[in-house]
Scaffold this motif. Structure first.
Motif, PDB file in Angstrom:
ATOM      1  N   ALA A  20      40.232  35.365  69.745  1.00 31.14           N
ATOM      2  CA  ALA A  20      40.157  33.950  69.358  1.00 31.14           C
ATOM      3  C   ALA A  20      39.648  33.802  67.933  1.00 31.14           C
ATOM      4  O   ALA A  20      40.172  32.994  67.149  1.00 31.14           O
ATOM      5  CB  ALA A  20      39.255  33.196  70.329  1.00 31.14           C
ATOM      6  N   ALA A  21      38.637  34.579  67.573  1.00 31.85           N
ATOM      7  CA  ALA A  21      38.100  34.507  66.209  1.00 31.85           C
ATOM      8  C   ALA A  21      39.159  34.915  65.192  1.00 31.85           C
ATOM      9  O   ALA A  21      39.264  34.313  64.116  1.00 31.85           O
ATOM     10  CB  ALA A  21      36.864  35.400  66.087  1.00 31.85           C
ATOM     11  N   LEU A  22      39.955  35.934  65.516  1.00 34.71           N
ATOM     12  CA  LEU A  22      41.021  36.382  64.608  1.00 34.71           C
ATOM     13  C   LEU A  22      42.118  35.326  64.479  1.00 34.71           C
ATOM     14  O   LEU A  22      42.640  35.093  63.384  1.00 34.71           O
ATOM     15  CB  LEU A  22      41.611  37.696  65.102  1.00 34.71           C
ATOM     16  N   SER A  87      42.650  28.424  68.088  1.00 42.24           N
ATOM     17  CA  SER A  87      42.923  28.931  69.425  1.00 42.24           C
ATOM     18  C   SER A  87      42.309  28.011  70.484  1.00 42.24           C
ATOM     19  O   SER A  87      41.416  27.199  70.193  1.00 42.24           O
ATOM     20  CB  SER A  87      42.349  30.341  69.567  1.00 42.24           C
ATOM     21  N   ARG A  88      42.790  28.181  71.708  1.00 41.79           N
ATOM     22  CA  ARG A  88      42.282  27.375  72.828  1.00 41.79           C
ATOM     23  C   ARG A  88      42.281  28.235  74.082  1.00 41.79           C
ATOM     24  O   ARG A  88      43.303  28.840  74.434  1.00 41.79           O
ATOM     25  CB  ARG A  88      43.167  26.142  73.025  1.00 41.79           C
ATOM     26  N   LEU A  89      41.142  28.300  74.771  1.00 40.30           N
ATOM     27  CA  LEU A  89      41.010  29.058  76.022  1.00 40.30           C
ATOM     28  C   LEU A  89      41.008  28.081  77.186  1.00 40.30           C
ATOM     29  O   LEU A  89      40.191  27.157  77.226  1.00 40.30           O
ATOM     30  CB  LEU A  89      39.718  29.877  76.022  1.00 40.30           C
ATOM     31  N   ASP A  90      41.942  28.269  78.140  1.00 42.46           N
ATOM     32  CA  ASP A  90      41.972  27.345  79.267  1.00 42.46           C
ATOM     33  C   ASP A  90      41.224  27.915  80.467  1.00 42.46           C
ATOM     34  O   ASP A  90      40.738  29.052  80.452  1.00 42.46           O
ATOM     35  CB  ASP A  90      43.410  26.940  79.624  1.00 42.46           C
ATOM     36  N   GLY A  99      49.653  34.018  67.124  1.00 44.52           N
ATOM     37  CA  GLY A  99      49.202  35.393  66.958  1.00 44.52           C
ATOM     38  C   GLY A  99      48.474  35.961  68.157  1.00 44.52           C
ATOM     39  O   GLY A  99      48.129  37.146  68.145  1.00 44.52           O
ATOM     40  N   THR A 100      48.219  35.160  69.186  1.00 39.32           N
ATOM     41  CA  THR A 100      47.502  35.692  70.346  1.00 39.32           C
ATOM     42  C   THR A 100      48.227  36.900  70.937  1.00 39.32           C
ATOM     43  O   THR A 100      47.604  37.909  71.276  1.00 39.32           O
ATOM     44  CB  THR A 100      47.329  34.609  71.430  1.00 39.32           C
ATOM     45  N   SER A 101      49.551  36.785  71.044  1.00 36.98           N
ATOM     46  CA  SER A 101      50.340  37.888  71.582  1.00 36.98           C
ATOM     47  C   SER A 101      50.759  38.857  70.489  1.00 36.98           C
ATOM     48  O   SER A 101      50.655  40.074  70.652  1.00 36.98           O
ATOM     49  CB  SER A 101      51.576  37.327  72.311  1.00 36.98           C
ATOM     50  N   ASP A 102      51.223  38.309  69.365  1.00 36.73           N
ATOM     51  CA  ASP A 102      51.776  39.121  68.266  1.00 36.73           C
ATOM     52  C   ASP A 102      50.983  38.892  66.988  1.00 36.73           C
ATOM     53  O   ASP A 102      51.359  38.082  66.170  1.00 36.73           O
ATOM     54  CB  ASP A 102      53.240  38.744  68.078  1.00 36.73           C
ATOM     55  N   MET A 103      49.948  39.667  66.701  1.00 38.29           N
ATOM     56  CA  MET A 103      49.393  40.666  67.590  1.00 38.29           C
ATOM     57  C   MET A 103      47.888  40.767  67.412  1.00 38.29           C
ATOM     58  O   MET A 103      47.320  41.848  67.340  1.00 38.29           O
ATOM     59  CB  MET A 103      50.065  42.027  67.355  1.00 38.29           C
ATOM     60  N   LYS A 104      47.253  39.588  67.320  1.00 36.12           N
ATOM     61  CA  LYS A 104      45.810  39.618  67.070  1.00 36.12           C
ATOM     62  C   LYS A 104      45.008  40.085  68.277  1.00 36.12           C
ATOM     63  O   LYS A 104      43.879  40.558  68.122  1.00 36.12           O
ATOM     64  CB  LYS A 104      45.346  38.262  66.559  1.00 36.12           C
TER      65      LYS A 104
END
Length: 359
Positions: A20-22, A87-90, A99-104
């Motif tokens: 998330a930070a990235l 970013s957002r965490l549910d 970038g969560t998946s690709d690729m952070k």
């Protein structure tokens, strides 16, 4: 693009929180400097690593005298954001954002291992590079192979590209060709005075429609080739029979073919036509028979599949370093507005890599 005030990266965060930070560092290709600065600062604080930098590419290495050296590599950049930063965490444990998946998520795992394993069972080289999502000549890993190939010397490499937690061996090669077709221009009201170049392209398209792509087994992995029209250009005006047309064809070829062999095959398919090569990149063989690769596949769950698509494992292959793709992200979510990654997948990836490097 949302502005981001540079803040230090806390490598004690768990891998999902670090992802998330990235993500919250916007780093569209060409704009990675703030993130590269933060990565460099965090790594230089670790006394067990030697850190070097070339542009916005960071390379950090252990020097423990182990019998084997492994590279963990990942790119820092993303495609342009689409209202999906920050970013957002549910509540279901899904982290959303560009970038969560690709690729952070893969980069977060790299950083966690760099900080948390000062004495791994293999010497490690961590590579964080820029400009992967754009044209090849800007690619930071390509620049490193030219400027500092010695930084990339290793026995094996893991590219943390999204693979949904499954080892993907090697990669396909790719080339594009342009096939021009001529005609004679005329007024469309007197079309018998001309020869329609777009119509003349029909046999080219017919050959593509009839083409049966090859499937080939390499080291137990099945690669599927593909030959497809990806663009067609032609036309002058709404009342003109066109005198020029061109079809652009993309060939995705298995890594047992060289670029020269792949081009020769395409020329054979389109015998009788002029075939202009516009760009090409080699594939990479899986290399799963290498002891380090075999050990890694076992540690990652024992399964492997072919990589459909081109990745930077091909660059390691040209250096003589066998490489695989392995990361927590889902490749089907890459570049999408609703890109996301499961927190559990990030943790699982870190756990498996850590187990392999400490066993």
């Amino acid at each position: 693009m949302p502005e981001h005030t540079p803040t230090p990266l806390d490598l004690t965060l768990d891998a999902a929180a670090l992802t998330a930070a990235l993500v919250d560092f916007p780093s569209v290709s060409g704009g990675e400097k703030a993130l590269a600065d933060a990565v460099e600062e965090a790594l230089r604080a670790l006394p067990h690593l030697t850190v070097d930098r070339d542009g916005d590419a960071i390379v950090a290495r252990t020097d423990l005298g182990r019998d084997e050296r492994v590279i963990l590599a990942g790119h820092l950049d993303t495609v342009p954001i689409a209202d999906n930063v920050p970013s957002r965490l549910d509540a279901d444990g899904i982290l959303w954002g560009c970038g969560t998946s690709d690729m952070k998520s893969g980069v977060a795992v790299q950083l966690r291992i760099a900080a948390g394993l000062p004495a791994p069972n293999r010497d490690l080289t961590f590579v964080f590079y820029d400009n992967e999502e754009v044209e090849a000549e800007r690619n930071g890993l390509l620049r490193l192979t030219r400027n500092h190939p010695e930084w990339l010397a290793a026995d094996f490499a893991v590219l943390m590209e999204p693979s949904d937690g499954v080892v993907e061996g090697g990669c396909q090669g790719t080339l594009r060709v342009r096939i021009p077709v001529g005609g004679v221009r005329a007024h469309s009201a007197r079309s018998w005075l001309g020869e329609n170049a777009i119509h003349a392209a029909a046999p080219v398209l017919a050959r593509l429609a009839d083409y049966v792509p090859r499937r080939v087994d390499i080291e137990g992995l099945e690669y599927r080739e593909g030959l497809n029209a990806v663009a067609i250009e032609g036309g002058v005006a709404g009342n003109v029979v066109p005198d020029a047309c061109a079809v652009t064809v993309n060939f995705r070829f298995a890594p047992d073919r060289s670029e020269e062999q792949a081009l020769a095959h395409v020329r054979e398919v389109f015998d009788g036509y002029h075939v202009e090569l516009t760009d090409t990149a080699p594939g990479a063989l899986p290399g799963l028979s290498h002891p380090a690769a075999a050990a890694f596949v076992a540690a990652a769950g024992g399964g492997a599949r072919a990589k459909f698509g081109w990745t930077d494992v091909a660059r390691f292959s040209t250096l003589g370093v066998p490489a695989v793709n392995y990361g927590p992200g889902d490749p089907n979510l890459a570049h999408k507005r609703d890109e996301h990654v499961a927190v559990r997948a990030v943790h699982d990836c870190e756990t498996r890599l850590t187990g392999w490097l400490t066993a």
